[in-house]
Design a protein around this motif. Structure first.
Motif, short mmCIF file in Angstrom:
data_model
loop_
_atom_site.label_atom_id
_atom_site.label_comp_id
_atom_site.label_asym_id
_atom_site.label_seq_id
_atom_site.Cartn_x
_atom_site.Cartn_y
_atom_site.Cartn_z
N HIS A 182 5.26 52.79 -9.57
CA HIS A 182 6.38 53.04 -10.48
C HIS A 182 5.86 53.48 -11.84
O HIS A 182 4.94 52.90 -12.38
CB HIS A 182 7.22 51.77 -10.63
CG HIS A 182 8.57 52.04 -11.20
ND1 HIS A 182 8.76 52.33 -12.53
CD2 HIS A 182 9.79 52.12 -10.62
CE1 HIS A 182 10.04 52.56 -12.74
NE2 HIS A 182 10.68 52.43 -11.60
N PRO B 172 0.19 50.16 -8.88
CA PRO B 172 1.63 50.34 -8.75
C PRO B 172 2.00 51.81 -8.82
O PRO B 172 1.34 52.60 -9.49
CB PRO B 172 2.19 49.60 -9.97
CG PRO B 172 1.05 49.29 -10.82
CD PRO B 172 -0.22 49.69 -10.18
N GLY C 154 3.81 54.01 0.47
CA GLY C 154 3.22 53.10 1.45
C GLY C 154 1.84 52.59 1.07
O GLY C 154 1.08 52.14 1.94
N GLY D 109 10.23 44.18 -4.26
CA GLY D 109 9.65 45.03 -3.22
C GLY D 109 8.79 46.15 -3.78
O GLY D 109 8.58 47.17 -3.15
N THR E 232 5.12 47.10 -6.24
CA THR E 232 3.89 46.55 -6.78
C THR E 232 3.95 46.67 -8.30
O THR E 232 4.14 47.75 -8.82
CB THR E 232 2.68 47.35 -6.26
OG1 THR E 232 2.80 47.40 -4.86
CG2 THR E 232 1.39 46.72 -6.66
N SER F 97 0.18 56.54 10.30
CA SER F 97 1.41 55.81 10.02
C SER F 97 1.02 54.35 9.83
O SER F 97 0.73 53.65 10.80
CB SER F 97 2.39 55.95 11.18
OG SER F 97 3.33 54.91 11.10
N1 LIG Z 1 8.37 54.98 8.40
C1 LIG Z 1 7.36 54.45 7.71
N2 LIG Z 1 7.61 53.63 6.65
C2 LIG Z 1 6.55 53.13 5.99
C3 LIG Z 1 5.21 53.43 6.33
N3 LIG Z 1 4.40 52.80 5.45
C4 LIG Z 1 5.20 52.13 4.60
N4 LIG Z 1 6.48 52.31 4.91
C5 LIG Z 1 7.66 51.75 4.26
O1 LIG Z 1 7.82 52.38 3.00
C6 LIG Z 1 8.29 51.45 2.02
C7 LIG Z 1 7.34 51.40 0.83
O2 LIG Z 1 6.10 50.86 1.25
P1 LIG Z 1 5.07 50.17 0.23
O3 LIG Z 1 3.85 49.89 1.01
O4 LIG Z 1 5.72 49.09 -0.55
O5 LIG Z 1 4.85 51.37 -0.75
P2 LIG Z 1 4.11 51.36 -2.14
O6 LIG Z 1 3.66 52.76 -2.30
O7 LIG Z 1 3.11 50.28 -2.19
O8 LIG Z 1 5.31 51.02 -3.11
P3 LIG Z 1 5.21 50.61 -4.68
O9 LIG Z 1 4.25 49.51 -4.80
O10 LIG Z 1 6.60 50.16 -5.02
O11 LIG Z 1 4.83 51.83 -5.38
C8 LIG Z 1 8.42 50.10 2.77
O12 LIG Z 1 9.75 49.96 3.18
C9 LIG Z 1 7.50 50.27 3.95
O13 LIG Z 1 7.89 49.47 5.05
C10 LIG Z 1 4.98 54.29 7.46
O14 LIG Z 1 3.87 54.58 7.86
N5 LIG Z 1 6.09 54.76 8.08
#
Ligand SMILES: Nc1nc2c(ncn2[C@@H]2O[C@H](COP(=O)(O)OP(=O)(O)OP(=O)(O)O)[C@@H](O)[C@H]2O)c(=O)[nH]1
Length: 749
Positions: free
Chosen positions: A136, A134, A70, A111, A113, A311
């Motif tokens: 990944h 990122p 997230g 979807g 970063t 959250s």
């Molecule tokens: N339930 C829930 N889902 C969340 C929360 N924050 C993010 N997500 C979900 O988790 C998924 C990944 O969120 P991103 O913000 O893209 O995560 P990231 O860590 O930036 O991902 P990468 O850039 O791919 O590493 C998405 O589907 C979001 O909607 C949260 O607080 N609660």
């Protein structure tokens, strides 16, 4: 092998050595002897009060985590609450326009970063430079670059999955660059959210003393807010987007929980901070201020990580996280940075982090955006002003700073000058990432960034062979990303690209098509095998040619031996010159080293580079007329190749740490799928109704795993994979690989 074919390879090897010192010669230009020095090559003028105050109100932070924890969602909220964006766009969903930080089209589609975007924002009276990195593993170089230039970081963890393989990688990177961190447990709304378990994982898996600064009010769907353990107040995030912070008394059912959590915080701090330790022994209760100061001290000293929770998706917990960033992460004057004084035998000298010093900046990221070539610079000391000249230390070239901007994801603001500690971007500067710029009054270089080995490669052929854009794109991608490498296979004459994983290479093939209009045919991905010696092998080799014209004569004597595997990450190759008495004149020694480096380029078993082999030159002979650099280079090359054949060589393959999570009912299927791929199961953990299986699996056996996992878990399993080390392949696999290589060679004849 013709010498003309060897020359470009040597140029490449030398460039790599500049990025990550890999070659060491007993004496000579490739020696990296460095001495620590307390002196500084900067001026001793006192910083102005204005500069000190500006720096006190500046934070350079990164947001790092395991994939999908997230980070982007958290960053989007930060931009919203700090007023940088007017609306929140979600990361996923059919009709969304994409989160502000994930600006590349590809990122939006996939979807995830891919490239970190820099942006700045203001929280209260403090400026924040934020880099979204990122998660990944294929883009790990982006994380490395971000951490190199940041003063502090927020480690985002999922409240259910907790510390995952990539969290451990990111933590290791943060340790490498001494980055203090705050931990943020995100996704508190998820079923199975358990911050206590996650804190325990931070302590045991990351070996980092940690304690919560908050306890949650409600859990999962009913998560409402937190109780702040220092102020002992409940904090609720109200309003349409959680923008109204409402403080209230601690709910009565949580009073005991809050007291216990506060006691735990004090006890953890007592272990890492002397002042709290003394109060603890005297059984005195620390004040709120004493606790805040201790948390700041211990966090900056990297002895402790404070843990916050929230959250992001439900707009809860972000403002309190921002408060903690300002309170507990250091400003740039509280972080020690060093550079190498090139005029003084590469002595390590301290950066003086104020604007009244000679300018020194590090180009940490290149990007070809819609506005042209952008170079991101972290100003370490001094000031960078529009209209001034900067010196590119590596080339000695002077460049004019015609435009200076602050980045906000993919838009920008023009500025006239930036001071020490800031991150900015320049236009039209010719350099590679990791290069240093100064104002020309000092000759210093910021030490280089760690560049990991590539693990996978594939051949790439443009459909239109005459397109000039093909090599233009490859050149640019290589300058932007040191983990993306390109070479032409000497046998097949095909262009081979190598990188950190299939996704990494896919992205570049796709960018080639979209940005350069070049469609390519790609070969089957190949893992980056290596060859190595397993025993010492002596050589005496004479290179002699007498047919017409000038003769050639060179003799080299010595041995090759395996380098201790423990040392190999730092020292994949080593050339040692032990020749005494001048039997090989010293001016021919560099040519011998070049011959050795030529020999490393491809092994005879499977045609992949040779690693982990030291060449020791002990003696030799030269002829006053017939000896030349070329003769010694060829002698060393053939001596190395012959002795390598006699060194009981082995083929190595990349071994990956694979982490699979799936609902518990599929545990058997997951274990079966990993066993089938010759995985060694390292750990199996059960979390509520989920299982997490960690294994070491050869990368070569991982092709197509996502499809297999999907069908084995009804689409509910996920996996991540990270490079661990190169390890010997099984003898039967080695035989098959050799046969395959021989067949390929025969077909070409
Ligand atoms: N339930 C829930 N889902 C969340 C929360 N924050 C993010 N997500 C979900 O988790 C998924 C990944 O969120 P991103 O913000 O893209 O995560 P990231 O860590 O930036 O991902 P990468 O850039 O791919 O590493 C998405 O589907 C979001 O909607 C949260 O607080 N609660």
């Amino acid at each position: 092998m013709a010498l003309s074919m060897l020359l470009p390879r040597i140029a490449r090897a030398t460039t790599r050595a500049n990025v990550a010192p890999a070659f060491r010669c007993a004496a000579g230009p490739l020696s990296f002897a460095r001495r620590w020095a307390s002196s500084s090559s900067s001026s001793s003028a006192q910083p102005t009060a204005e500069d000190i105050s500006r720096l006190k109100h500046l934070r350079n932070i990164g947001i790092s985590a395991h994939i999908d924890s997230g980070k982007t969602t958290v960053t989007e909220r930060i931009l919203y609450y700090t007023g940088r964006i007017k609306e929140i766009h979600e990361v996923r969903g059919k009709d969304n326009v994409g989160a502000t930080m994930d600006w590349m089209d590809l990122e939006r589609e996939k979807g995830i970063t891919i490239q970190s975007a820099a942006t700045y924002a203001q929280w209260g009276d403090t400026n924040l430079n934020i880099i979204d990195t990122p998660g990944h593993v294929d883009f790990t170089i982006e994380v490395e670059r971000a951490l190199r230039v940041l003063d502090g970081a927020v480690l985002v963890l999922c409240s259910v999955s907790g510390v995952q393989s990539q969290t451990i990688t990111v933590d290791r990177q943060m340790r490498r660059y001494n980055v203090p961190r705050i931990s943020f447990i995100n996704k508190m709304d998820r079923a199975g959210a358990n911050p206590t378990r996650i804190i325990e994982q931070i302590r045991t898996k990351l070996k980092l003393p940690a304690a919560a600064l908050q306890v949650p009010i409600g859990a999962e769907d009913a998560f409402e807010g937190v109780v702040d353990l220092l102020t002992q107040k409940a904090v609720y995030y109200k309003g349409a987007r959680g923008e109204d912070i409402v403080y209230a008394d601690v709910p009565s059912h949580l009073v005991d929980t809050v007291q216990a959590a506060r006691d735990e915080l004090v006890a953890t701090l007592a272990e890492v901070d002397d002042e709290i330790g003394e109060l603890f022994i005297e059984e005195k209760t620390p004040t709120e201020d004493q606790l805040r100061d201790a948390i700041r001290r211990a966090t900056i000293a990297r002895k402790f990580t404070p843990v916050l929770m929230g959250s992001a998706i439900k707009d809860k917990g972000i403002q309190t996280l921002l408060d903690a960033v300002i309170r507990y992460l250091p400003d740039s004057t509280e972080v020690k940075n060093t550079m190498l004084d090139l005029d003084n035998n590469e002595q390590v000298v301290d950066v003086v982090p104020y604007s009244n010093q000679p300018f020194v900046g590090l180009a940490f990221k290149l990007e070809e955006g819609k506005y042209g070539q952008l170079t991101y610079i972290r100003v370490y000391q001094g000031r960078l002003e529009k209209g001034q000249f900067a010196y590119h230390v590596k080339t000695g070239k002077k460049v004019k700073i015609s435009r200076l901007v602050r980045m906000h994801s993919n838009s920008m603001e023009d500025v006239d000058s930036v001071g020490a500690g800031e991150i900015c971007a320049l236009f039209g500067i010719d350099c590679a990432s990791g290069d240093t710029f100064t104002d020309g009054t000092i000759n210093c270089s910021m030490s280089t960034m760690f560049v990991p080995e590539s693990v996978i490669s594939l051949s790439l052929t443009p459909k239109d062979k005459n397109s000039p854009n093909f090599s233009k794109a490859l050149n640019r991608f290589q300058r932007e990303d040191p983990t993306f490498r390109v070479h032409v296979d000497s046998e097949s004459k095909q262009t081979i690209i190598s990188g950190m994983g299939e996704l990494h290479l896919d992205i570049y093939v796709e960018r080639m098509r979209r940005e350069y209009n070049v469609d390519c045919v790609t070969g089957k991905p190949q893992v980056a095998f290596r060859e190595t010696a397993t025993k010492r092998s002596e050589f005496t080799y004479t290179h002699k040619k007498q047919s017409g014209g000038a003769g050639q004569f060179a003799r080299v004597i010595g041995y090759i031996e395996p380098i201790d595997p423990e040392q190999q990450a730092e020292l994949p190759h080593e050339f040692v010159n032990n020749v005494v008495g001048g039997n090989i004149p010293t001016n021919y020694i560099p040519a011998c080293e070049k011959g050795y480096m030529d020999g490393l380029q491809d092994g005879f078993m499977v045609g992949h580079p040779i690693v982990g082999v030291r060449m020791v030159l002990q003696d030799g002979a030269a002829h006053s007329v017939d000896s030349s650099e070329l003769a010694f280079r060829l002698a060393a090359f053939h001596a190395f190749r012959e002795s390598f054949k006699a060194s009981n060589p082995r083929v190595l393959e990349p071994l990956m740490t694979v982490e699979v999570s799936a609902p518990l009912e599929f545990q058997g299927n997951v274990l079966g799928s990993l066993n089938k791929r010759k995985g060694l199961i390292i750990d199996t953990e059960t979390q509520e109704d989920y299982c997490v299986v960690s294994a070491e699996v050869p990368l070569n056996n991982m092709f197509g795993y996502s499809t297999e996992l999907r069908s084995a878990t009804q689409g509910k399993g996920e996996f991540s994979m990270e490079y661990k080390r190169h390890s010997p392949v099984l003898p039967n696999v080695q035989e098959d690989l050799i046969k395959e290589y021989q067949k390929k060679l025969a077909e070409k004849k």
